[in-house]
Enzyme design. Structure first.
Site, PDB file in Angstrom:
ATOM      1  N   GLU A   1      -6.106  -8.172  -1.546  1.00 22.28           N
ATOM      2  CA  GLU A   1      -6.895  -8.129  -0.598  1.00 22.28           C
ATOM      3  C   GLU A   1      -8.467  -7.875  -0.752  1.00 22.28           C
ATOM      4  OE1 GLU A   1      -5.425  -5.627   2.496  1.00 22.28           O
ATOM      5  OE2 GLU A   1      -3.311  -6.192   2.337  1.00 22.28           O
TER       6      GLU A   1
ATOM      7  N   GLU B   1       0.801  -1.240   0.071  1.00 20.27           N
ATOM      8  CA  GLU B   1      -0.111   0.258  -0.058  1.00 20.27           C
ATOM      9  C   GLU B   1       0.824   1.313  -0.010  1.00 20.27           C
ATOM     10  OE1 GLU B   1      -4.050  -1.628   2.047  1.00 20.27           O
ATOM     11  OE2 GLU B   1      -2.518  -0.984   3.406  1.00 20.27           O
TER      12      GLU B   1
END
Length: 649
Positions: free
Chosen positions: A282, A198
């Site tokens: 995810e 991220e």
């Protein structure tokens, strides 16, 4: 002279062009080099709209299990259940802060034996996706970054800051020494590695774009140079994932994280990465809990989950269920977040409302997803669903002995001496987690103290008696009781590190007291700092050497340890420790840190896996920071309670 200057200018220009192109060109060279493990090659091909594994079309059906959140004796059970649901791949993060707890001292043993976890997956016929960080988020302390990085006051984390990159390279080298031979191109189960995590969120918030852009490029090169031959991945929020294409080389597959609107996300990804496969790195199956907030069991219902996963499969996309099985934040390793300016510490339970519960039990989500996968893949022959582990209600245990925390300072390391309070990371002990006891002297005339920023929760004590709690990031003033004898008084400030931020701002996550302490209007000096990180060695010494009192305290003793025995006849079973009536603290069973509890909820029980227990006497120690249960008992029950606060008694 003019010709020489022109030549120098020309060489400088050529050098600049070569430097700008080096990051990308070096990957192509490295992809075909014979590396330290014998040969090169990528088993998982992402150059077409569908993945191909060893030359055959392949849909990644993955689920996340973090080996460090599950006792090793249960790894096989969790992996078998993953396979029985219809998944073919397991994904896991790696916590750098556990694998390198002190600089250049590595640990890959016990619950950190990632090699054993990967080999077990292979034995069961599963593929593996590794996410070694260095930053992992994961609602884990500091996103997996070691606390010792914060001893450098100039450190810029997740950047091209040279001292940071030096230790990152050292860590990745150790990781690849273990995992390199386990890649699919050498017959192992690992089919992909993720770079960082991220990163676009961090990049989007910094002003120093160049500093951070070069960091991601460096990470890609480090992974290749240390022996990664398999597919490289990046992972970002669906809202920021587009920016990742600007700072990763073309052989890195960019993937989104999300929970809703799968058709919209897949369409967006196909427009961004034409002729490449789409995978939800995810797909969030639920959500995590934080203390003093509602339980997140309504975040994603069963019907919505199966509908969204079905839509992904109908569009030819792959997925990774985050989480398939959440597990437990044992010890002090939970992370923290900030919402609306408020610090929120993640609970001990990382149940996540996932298909497999914290205790490894089958849930309705599991059964619905299994049915969905059987429908979508008619030829899939699934093994029977393994049974849940038995749960035992052991009943009430008396904790009849106690000792004040201030009476066991002699069992800690030598206290750090300093003119002013220091955060725990700066102490001689190199402390990363737990509590720090700050001690100084007050004259009898002092009427108040003002404490600077507190990270994260504390207790003010005067002559070993509790005065007032400290909480929050703001400066706080505490008015002191009057001196009765006119003598100098001992001031203790016990400060708890409740977990470092794992997301958003990670640059100043030092813990303890940040700033000065004022006595009335004078800066208080000459401090002793005692480290209470509650290691197993410390607990054993206190258990055998401290002066434990048998008589229950007639008044609140302040921060204290309480101990008793859980006696088990026969083979131990999983159980849950019900903390109803206790206030705030930590539990240890047979020297193992089971985790934190707090009466504000929503979590009330602590999961106790059977492998931590033994036939016979099991030592139970509770460190209570505020106020103990009046009866000084605790109950072991047969089911988890994660959705309501405790009741003080």
């Amino acid at each position: 002279m003019i010709r020489r200057l022109r030549l120098i200018a020309l060489l400088a220009l050529v050098g600049t062009i070569l430097l700008l192109g080096y990051n990308l060109l070096s990957y192509k060279v490295l992809d075909v080099k014979i590396n330290q493990f014998g040969r090169a090659g990528t088993s998982l091909d992402a150059s077409a709209p569908r993945f191909r594994l060893h030359g055959k079309n392949f849909t990644i059906l993955s689920g996340a299990i973090h080996y460090f959140r599950v006792v090793p004796a249960y790894w096989e059970d969790r992996l078998l259940k993953l396979k029985a649901m219809g998944l073919n791949t397991v994904e896991t993060y790696m916590p750098w802060n556990l694998h390198e707890p002190f600089p250049n001292k590595f640990d890959f043993s016990g619950i950190l034996n990632v090699k054993e976890f990967v080999l077990l997956a292979k034995k069961l016929g599963l593929y593996v996706i590794m996410r070694p960080g260095p930053y992992i988020c994961a609602e884990w302390d500091h996103g997996g970054l070691p606390a010792w990085l914060l001893r450098d006051p100039q450190v810029v984390l997740r950047s091209s800051y040279d001292p940071y990159q030096f230790v990152v390279k050292r860590y990745i080298a150790q990781v690849m020494r273990i995992l390199g031979p386990l890649q699919a191109s050498y017959g192992g189960p690992i089919i992909a590695f993720q770079i960082e995590n991220e990163y676009m969120f961090e990049y989007s918030r910094t002003r120093d774009k160049k500093h951070f852009l070069s960091s991601m490029m460096v990470m890609c090169k480090v992974m290749r140079r240390e022996g990664v031959t398999e597919l490289l991945l990046s992972s970002d929020s669906q809202h920021l994932v587009g920016g990742a294409l600007t700072f990763v080389p073309p052989d890195v597959l960019v993937m989104p994280n999300f929970q809703h609107n799968p058709v919209k996300v897949v369409t967006k990804m196909r427009a961004m990465q034409a002729q490449k496969p789409v995978m939800a790195m995810e797909f969030w199956t639920g959500w995590f809990d934080t203390w003093n907030q509602p339980h997140q069991n309504e975040r994603l219902q069963v019907g919505s989950l199966t509908q969204n996963i079905g839509a992904l499969l109908d569009m030819g996309a792959s997925f990774n269920l985050y989480m398939f099985h959440g597990g437990t934040n044992f010890g002090f390793l939970n992370g923290a977040n900030r919402a609306s300016g408020e610090f929120r510490s993640v609970t001990t339970s990382y149940d996540y409302n996932a298909p497999l519960s914290e205790a490894g039990d089958i849930t309705p989500k599991y059964l619905m997803l299994r049915a969905l996968l059987e429908k979508k893949f008619p030829g899939m022959q699934l093994p029977p669903v393994p049974h849940n582990s038995p749960k035992m209600e052991y009943g009430e245990v008396s904790l009849a002995l106690y000792v004040k925390l201030t009476d066991v300072t002699q069992y800690t390391q030598k206290p750090h001496q300093s003119e002013f309070p220091l955060p725990m990371e700066y102490l001689d002990s190199g402390q990363a987690y737990g509590f720090v006891l700050y001690r100084s002297k007050l004259s009898s005339e002092h009427k108040s103290i003002t404490v600077g920023e507190v990270r994260d929760f504390g207790m003010v004590m005067l002559d070993k008696s509790p005065v007032q709690q400290l909480a929050g990031l703001a400066e706080q003033t505490v008015f002191l009781p009057e001196s009765v004898n006119g003598k100098e008084r001992e001031l203790d400030l016990l400060i708890e590190n409740m977990g470092r931020m794992n997301f958003d701002t990670l640059f100043n996550e030092r813990k303890g007291i940040l700033g000065s302490v004022m006595a009335d209007k004078t800066v208080l000096k000459n401090w002793q700092m005692f480290s209470f990180d509650f290691t197993q060695a410390f607990l054993e010494t206190v258990d055998s050497g401290a002066l434990w009192l048998r008589t229950p305290p007639t008044s609140d003793p302040g921060p204290a340890l309480f101990k008793g025995n859980l006696v088990i006849s026969g083979k131990p079973q999983d159980t849950f420790m019900d903390m109803e009536g206790w206030s705030k603290g930590v539990v240890f069973i047979n020297g193992v840190n089971i985790g934190r509890y707090w009466s504000v909820g929503p979590q009330r029980t602590l999961y106790v896996p059977a492998p931590i227990l033994k036939n016979g006497i099991n030592r139970v120690i509770i460190f209570e920071m505020l106020q103990s249960k009046r009866s000084q008992t605790v109950s072991f029950v047969g089911a988890a309670i994660l959705d309501k606060p405790t009741v003080f008694s």
